[in-house]
Design a protein around this motif. Structure first.
Motif, PDB file in Angstrom:
ATOM      1  N   GLN A 171      27.817  16.105 -22.404  1.00  7.29           N
ATOM      2  CA  GLN A 171      27.974  16.417 -23.826  1.00  7.29           C
ATOM      3  C   GLN A 171      27.386  15.291 -24.678  1.00  7.29           C
ATOM      4  OE1 GLN A 171      31.991  16.992 -25.090  1.00  7.29           O
ATOM      5  NE2 GLN A 171      31.387  18.094 -26.944  1.00  7.29           N
ATOM      6  N   GLU A 172      27.646  14.041 -24.323  1.00  4.20           N
ATOM      7  CA  GLU A 172      27.090  12.917 -25.073  1.00  4.20           C
ATOM      8  C   GLU A 172      25.568  12.901 -24.986  1.00  4.20           C
ATOM      9  OE1 GLU A 172      28.796   9.251 -23.868  1.00  4.20           O
ATOM     10  OE2 GLU A 172      30.848   9.902 -24.304  1.00  4.20           O
ATOM     11  N   GLU A 173      25.024  13.187 -23.838  1.00  5.59           N
ATOM     12  CA  GLU A 173      23.571  13.227 -23.690  1.00  5.59           C
ATOM     13  C   GLU A 173      22.966  14.349 -24.522  1.00  5.59           C
ATOM     14  OE1 GLU A 173      21.348  11.209 -22.053  1.00  5.59           O
ATOM     15  OE2 GLU A 173      23.094   9.896 -21.897  1.00  5.59           O
ATOM     16  N   SER A 178      27.963  11.388 -19.518  1.00  2.00           N
ATOM     17  CA  SER A 178      28.627  12.578 -19.995  1.00  2.00           C
ATOM     18  C   SER A 178      27.545  13.533 -20.480  1.00  2.00           C
ATOM     19  CB  SER A 178      29.591  12.246 -21.127  1.00  2.00           C
ATOM     20  OG  SER A 178      30.054  13.445 -21.717  1.00  2.00           O
ATOM     21  N   ARG A 196      27.510   2.431 -18.168  1.00  2.00           N
ATOM     22  CA  ARG A 196      28.067   3.462 -19.027  1.00  2.00           C
ATOM     23  C   ARG A 196      28.261   4.736 -18.215  1.00  2.00           C
ATOM     24  NH1 ARG A 196      25.443   7.427 -22.229  1.00  2.00           N
ATOM     25  NH2 ARG A 196      23.450   6.572 -21.555  1.00  2.00           N
ATOM     26  N   LYS A 197      29.387   5.380 -18.410  1.00  2.00           N
ATOM     27  CA  LYS A 197      29.661   6.645 -17.721  1.00  2.00           C
ATOM     28  C   LYS A 197      28.794   7.744 -18.316  1.00  2.00           C
ATOM     29  CE  LYS A 197      32.944   5.106 -15.101  1.00  2.00           C
ATOM     30  NZ  LYS A 197      32.759   4.942 -13.695  1.00  2.00           N
TER      31      LYS A 197
END
Length: 107
Positions: free
Chosen positions: A81-83, A79, A76-77
């Motif tokens: 913001q996602e974290e 990010s 998974r890339k």
């Protein structure tokens, strides 16, 4: 066993014209070839060492950085913001407050 033939004094040898030229210009027969070998050897050795380093780099580039670290290419890339949103979504109920003893000598 044969005997050596005696050379009478003053008889011209086969290399006498060359010896006379060497006596007149020794740099052309000794210095110039020596300098040419040194310069040519320098260029030749630089090419050999460059080939050596190129070969070693090609061998080490075969192992990719991900393979060396044991990572999958399908991961998974990451990010930021996602974290951030993932950490914000965690509830505060997953932890428990535990009191520890104070060190000795502290009130």
């Amino acid at each position: 066993m044969g005997t050596f033939q005696a050379k009478p004094y003053g008889k011209k040898g086969t290399f006498d014209p060359l010896a006379a030229k060497v006596k007149k210009r020794p740099f052309l027969f000794f210095g110039l070839p020596f300098i040419a070998i040194i310069i040519g050897g320098s260029f030749g050795l630089s090419q050999l060492t460059q080939t050596r380093y190129d070969h070693r780099d090609m061998r080490h580039k075969k192992v990719a950085k991900e393979e060396a670290l044991g990572m999958d290419k399908n991961r998974r890339k990451l990010s930021l913001q996602e974290e951030y949103w993932r950490l914000q979504a965690k509830t505060d109920e997953d932890w428990e407050q535990v009191r520890i003893d104070r060190p000795e000598g502290v009130e």
